[in-house]
Design a protein around this motif. Structure first.
Motif, short mmCIF file in Angstrom:
data_model
loop_
_atom_site.label_atom_id
_atom_site.label_comp_id
_atom_site.label_asym_id
_atom_site.label_seq_id
_atom_site.Cartn_x
_atom_site.Cartn_y
_atom_site.Cartn_z
N THR A 179 0.85 -1.19 0.00
CA THR A 179 0.00 0.00 0.00
C THR A 179 0.88 1.24 0.00
O THR A 179 2.07 1.20 0.36
N GLN A 205 1.05 5.13 1.50
CA GLN A 205 0.46 5.93 2.55
C GLN A 205 1.30 7.18 2.81
O GLN A 205 2.50 7.19 2.55
N LEU A 249 -3.87 7.00 5.48
CA LEU A 249 -4.60 6.83 4.23
C LEU A 249 -5.82 7.75 4.14
O LEU A 249 -6.44 7.85 3.08
N TYR A 250 -6.17 8.43 5.21
CA TYR A 250 -7.48 9.07 5.32
C TYR A 250 -7.70 10.20 4.31
O TYR A 250 -6.77 10.71 3.70
N SER A 276 -5.33 8.76 0.41
CA SER A 276 -6.56 8.58 -0.39
C SER A 276 -6.99 9.89 -1.03
O SER A 276 -7.40 9.92 -2.20
N ARG A 286 -5.43 2.60 -3.44
CA ARG A 286 -6.72 1.91 -3.39
C ARG A 286 -6.63 0.63 -2.57
O ARG A 286 -7.54 0.29 -1.80
N CYS A 339 -7.08 1.44 0.94
CA CYS A 339 -8.41 1.93 1.28
C CYS A 339 -9.41 0.82 1.58
O CYS A 339 -10.45 1.08 2.19
N VAL A 394 -10.15 -0.93 10.24
CA VAL A 394 -10.11 0.53 10.35
C VAL A 394 -10.69 0.87 11.72
O VAL A 394 -11.75 0.35 12.09
N ARG A 399 -13.50 4.45 8.18
CA ARG A 399 -13.80 3.45 7.15
C ARG A 399 -14.66 4.01 6.03
O ARG A 399 -14.43 3.71 4.85
N LEU A 420 -12.59 5.94 3.55
CA LEU A 420 -11.64 5.09 2.84
C LEU A 420 -12.34 4.22 1.80
O LEU A 420 -11.88 4.08 0.66
#
Length: 859
Positions: free
Chosen positions: A711, A713, A722-723, A729, A755, A758, A763, A772, A775
């Motif tokens: 991932t 981040q 990731l938020y 994201s 992605r 996400c 979460v 969540r 994401l």
């Protein structure tokens, strides 16, 4: 954003929602001065937990030497009476905590220590009156007790203190761009009124000669013979600090646990000193056990008590969980999860043995949770913080513990420890046990999920506590929530209906401070803003096609006009966003009036979308459409000027009054500036905006790192995010929007890795900005194919971890999972909007083709 101590303050008055401390149910402990008629010629005012008495025709001074008086509960009424008598005689305004419960709350262990001890604040009009009052109060209150006010200088031996500071609320921006309380310097410029835990005076203020003996006494009280050198502060609270130190005589590393007299009161009224000596007795009783630190003694330095104990090498269990937790590291199969399960088994075995040894010596631990467990490098554990370790049959000392890990009040000692052991085991597998503090049956839901997901046999883990058996009604409600997300597809219409019912049930149009329950930030902004206030909730209702009662829109318009335009804020925290929402709701004139009020304020220093210039410029574009087909060219020009300033900032030029974000993300980074550039390019065709967007996104990409699980981040300090508000994201969403117009292989290459993150299985929170819902909505926008394909639906099915049924309503916990919220950022409105996007509007007003960025930015 409030920290842990500030958040605690908003959990006092209500067990369901975050609530202003002013609504604390304390009528039975109000002081007579709060309930009796005010003295003739005086008026009474209430702000939060404080009551002020002010001469009717007096003009209060703006700043000066203020006096603080502290007290203890048993002396508070007398201290208030004697202080008020002197203040009234001299015609000097003052304020006081309104009740015994308010006093206990502000002295609680988890309150902010900078305010500890402040029971009465007195505002003399000048230095002469100040010195007179200080002398009279010191004499009248001699021999009384009270906590030391850390930010102040004590006057004599009475609980009377002083510091130079602001008397009335004036605001300025500090070096970090935050809006803070201000003093006026000799030139008339507003500068921050520094409110720390050390006595200091502004550079231009001279300490009166009469105070110099007290300064000397303060310096003389320091004990230079204390044989420890502090090397690190591990924790601060209202009760005192915890420090890592070195014994200068032996070179041995020790832990110093500090206790301040009369501070850190708990539910039984015990202060920090009482608990520290209780802990020392417990450690003495348990001496020789490997699971308990050795106590080296207790020492008093100045007025503070210190327990000196062994420093145990290792990390807290909480730190170990964060470092090892397999569900956020790509583990999928039972074989991949097995090492983590084996580690939890070994820790639980160590904890079980430790508790058995403690019980064998006749004590309970009483405060088991992951932050009170040290995991040594060799895997052995030790327990720390024995403040609540008392006899197994003790029924008087309350239990402590973290939310969701604590047995119900009155549970006997060994059984209470057994409950905490089981809950700690479950927290290692599912670190969202705060939910069990909101709905105890939620622990059973989490246990069933964990056993299935980790492939645990029936007998795995500690014995389930018997006190969980009588929860049939709660378990039925839990089953109803789960049923909404099971089957071939999610019951989008059912979830929508229950979320709407929850939002409606929480509405309080009769109040002036808030319309809907939200996060603690709600009350700082008058209850109106987009992130946490009514504007965000009404926007979500409008966008999903749900009716918006006129009464609610009226409330928003009235409340927004009460907000001080000098602190207008930005798109998500202020008047600009509220103006756009009112316009969308058909209140065009009111929206424009609000916009014009906001435009009179000094612009924020932040550059981002959440509170800064990019958000205001984007709001200007939304307002430019308010006239229908004829765009407001003046507003577009304003947005273009902002875009140029932002571009200069991104390219490294200094722009007066503006600073770069410290991190990356849609709301807190430069992705908002890039989005503004793209929208302006569509409107104007100016080609430099394409380059500006690309430059901003390139800078954002520089914050993104690859993780071992593949991932991508945002790295911010020790955290990887990731938020949507701060994280990769949001960067990927704007990069996708850029790619749709202009090729950028480097940016489009980010999308698959973002992605993948996400749709991560675990979460911690459910909300839109940092949870969540945001994401999974981003994953749906970023992915090919249908919105609920390729891991998206699987993630949505885990929302029942957090959703709680209350009749026909669904409640959503807000940030920190401490209380429920209806707001857009963290609560029900955000979940409603995110699920509306995922379902394409199913169950609402028909199919909704809007993209996620459009929904998030009022497009």
């Amino acid at each position: 954003m409030p920290g842990t101590q500030e958040t605690q303050l908003y959990c006092l008055a209500d067990r369901t929602y975050f609530e202003t401390p002013a609504r604390l149910p304390d009528e039975e402990s109000r002081y007579r001065l709060d309930t009796d008629p005010p003295p003739a010629g005086w008026r009474r005012e209430a702000v939060g937990l404080w009551t002020s008495l002010v001469p009717e025709h007096a003009e209060p001074a703006e700043q000066g030497w203020k006096i603080h008086v502290s007290t203890v509960p048993g002396e508070a009424e007398d201290t208030l009476r004697d202080t008020a008598r002197i203040c009234v005689r001299h015609g000097v305004p003052f304020k006081f905590l309104r009740s015994g419960r308010a006093l206990s709350v502000m002295a609680d262990k988890y309150m902010n220590r900078s305010g500890a001890g402040k029971f009465i604040a007195v505002y003399p009009p000048d230095e002469t009156v100040f010195l007179t009052l200080a002398g009279e109060l010191s004499q009248a209150l001699a021999g009384r007790s009270g906590p030391y006010v850390l930010s102040d200088l004590r006057i004599g031996d009475a609980p009377v203190y002083t510091r130079y500071g602001a008397f009335v609320p004036r605001w300025c921006t500090d070096a970090d761009g935050r809006r803070v309380l201000a003093l006026r310097d000799p030139s008339g410029t507003l500068v921050p009124d520094e409110r720390g835990v050390v006595f200091r005076t502004p550079a231009w203020v001279e300490v009166p000669e009469a105070l110099r003996p007290h300064l000397a006494a303060r310096a003389a009280a320091r004990d230079d013979t204390f044989p420890y050198t502090v090397t690190e502060a591990l924790q601060f609270s209202n009760a005192g600090g915890i420090y890592l130190a070195v014994d200068r005589e032996t070179g041995r590393r020790v832990v110093l646990r500090e206790a301040r007299p009369h501070c850190g009161l708990d539910g039984a009224g015990d202060d920090a000193v009482t608990r520290l000596h209780r802990e020392h007795r417990a450690l003495t009783t348990l001496a020789g056990l490997d699971c308990v630190p050795e106590a080296y003694g207790v020492r008093t330095v100045w007025e503070h008590h210190f327990l000196i104990e062994e420093h145990i090498e290792g990390n807290t269990l909480l730190e170990e969980i964060v470092a090892r937790f397999s569900l956020v590291r790509g583990a999928g199969s039972a074989d991949e999860l097995a090492p983590y399960v084996a580690w939890t088994d070994s820790v639980v075995g160590e904890l079980t043995r430790a508790l058995e040894e403690i019980h064998a010596r006749g004590l309970r631990f009483g405060d088991l949770h992951p932050s009170n467990v040290i995991v040594r490098p060799d895997g052995r554990i030790a327990l720390v913080d024995f403040e609540y370790a008392t006899a197994l049959d003790d029924e008087d000392t309350p239990l402590a513990g973290a939310q969701g890990l604590q047995a119900p009040p009155g549970t006997p000692g060994a059984e209470a420890d057994a409950y905490a052991l089981w809950a700690t085991w479950l927290a290692m597998l599912m670190p969202v046990m705060e939910m069990a503090g909101l709905e105890r049956a939620k622990a059973l839901t989490l246990e069933r999920w964990a056993r299935r997901r980790y492939g645990l046999p029936a007998g795995a883990g500690p014995r389930r506590p018997a006190l969980l058996r009588g929860l049939d009604a709660s378990r039925r409600r839990e089953a109803e929530v789960a049923a909404l997300f099971e089957g071939p597809d999610v019951d989008w219409a059912g979830v929508r209906a229950r979320l709407l019912a929850g939002i409606h049930a929480g509405a309080t149009p009769g109040r002036t401070d808030r319309l809907f329950p939200g996060g603690p930030d709600l009350f700082a902004n008058g209850g109106t803003d987009l992130a946490h206030g009514a504007a965000g909730v009404l926007y979500a209702l409008h966008r999903v096609g749900a009716p918006v009662p006129e009464e609610w829109t009226d409330w928003l318009a009235r409340a927004a006009l009460r907000r001080d335009p000098a602190g207008a804020g930005g798109l998500f925290d202020g008047l600009p966003g509220t103006a756009v929402v009112l316009t969308l709701l058909g209140r065009t004139e009111q929206g424009r009036e609000l916009w014009d009020r906001a435009a009179s304020a000094a612009p924020p220093t932040a550059a981002d979308l959440l509170t800064g210039r990019a958000g205001i410029a984007l709001a200007a574009l939304r307002m430019a459409r308010a006239g229908g087909t004829d765009l407001d060219g003046k507003l577009i020009d304003e947005a273009l000027r902002t875009a140029r300033d932002l571009d200069r900032l991104v390219r490294g030029e200094a722009v007066e009054g503006m600073r770069l974000p410290e991190s990356a993300g849609l709301l807190r980074g430069l992705s908002g500036a890039a989005l503004l550039d793209l929208e302006l390019h569509t409107l104007t065709g100016e080609t430099w905006l394409v380059r500006a967007a690309r430059t901003a996104l390139g800078r954002e990409a520089g914050h993104i790192v690859g993780m071992p699980d593949g991932t991508l981040q945002v790295k911010h300090g020790q955290r990887h995010l990731l938020y949507l508000d701060q994280g990769s994201s949001g960067v990927a969403l704007v990069s996708q929007a850029y790619e749709a117009r202009h090729r950028a292989p480097a940016l489009s290459a980010l999308i698959p890795g973002v992605r993948k993150g996400c749709v991560m299985e675990f979460v911690r929170e459910p909300g839109l900005f940092t949870g969540r819902t945001g994401l999974v909505a981003a994953a749906a926008q970023l992915g090919p194919g249908p919105r609920t394909g390729d891991g998206v639906l699987a993630s949505v099915r885990n929302l029942p971890w957090h959703l709680v049924a209350d009749g026909d309503r669904l409640l959503v916990p807000g940030r920190t999972l401490r209380r429920f919220s209806a707001d857009l950022a963290s609560g029900a409105a955000g979940v409603l909007l995110g699920l509306h996007f995922l379902s394409g509007g199913e169950g609402g007003a028909g199919q909704d083709p809007a993209g996620l960025l459009e929904l998030l930015t009022l497009g």
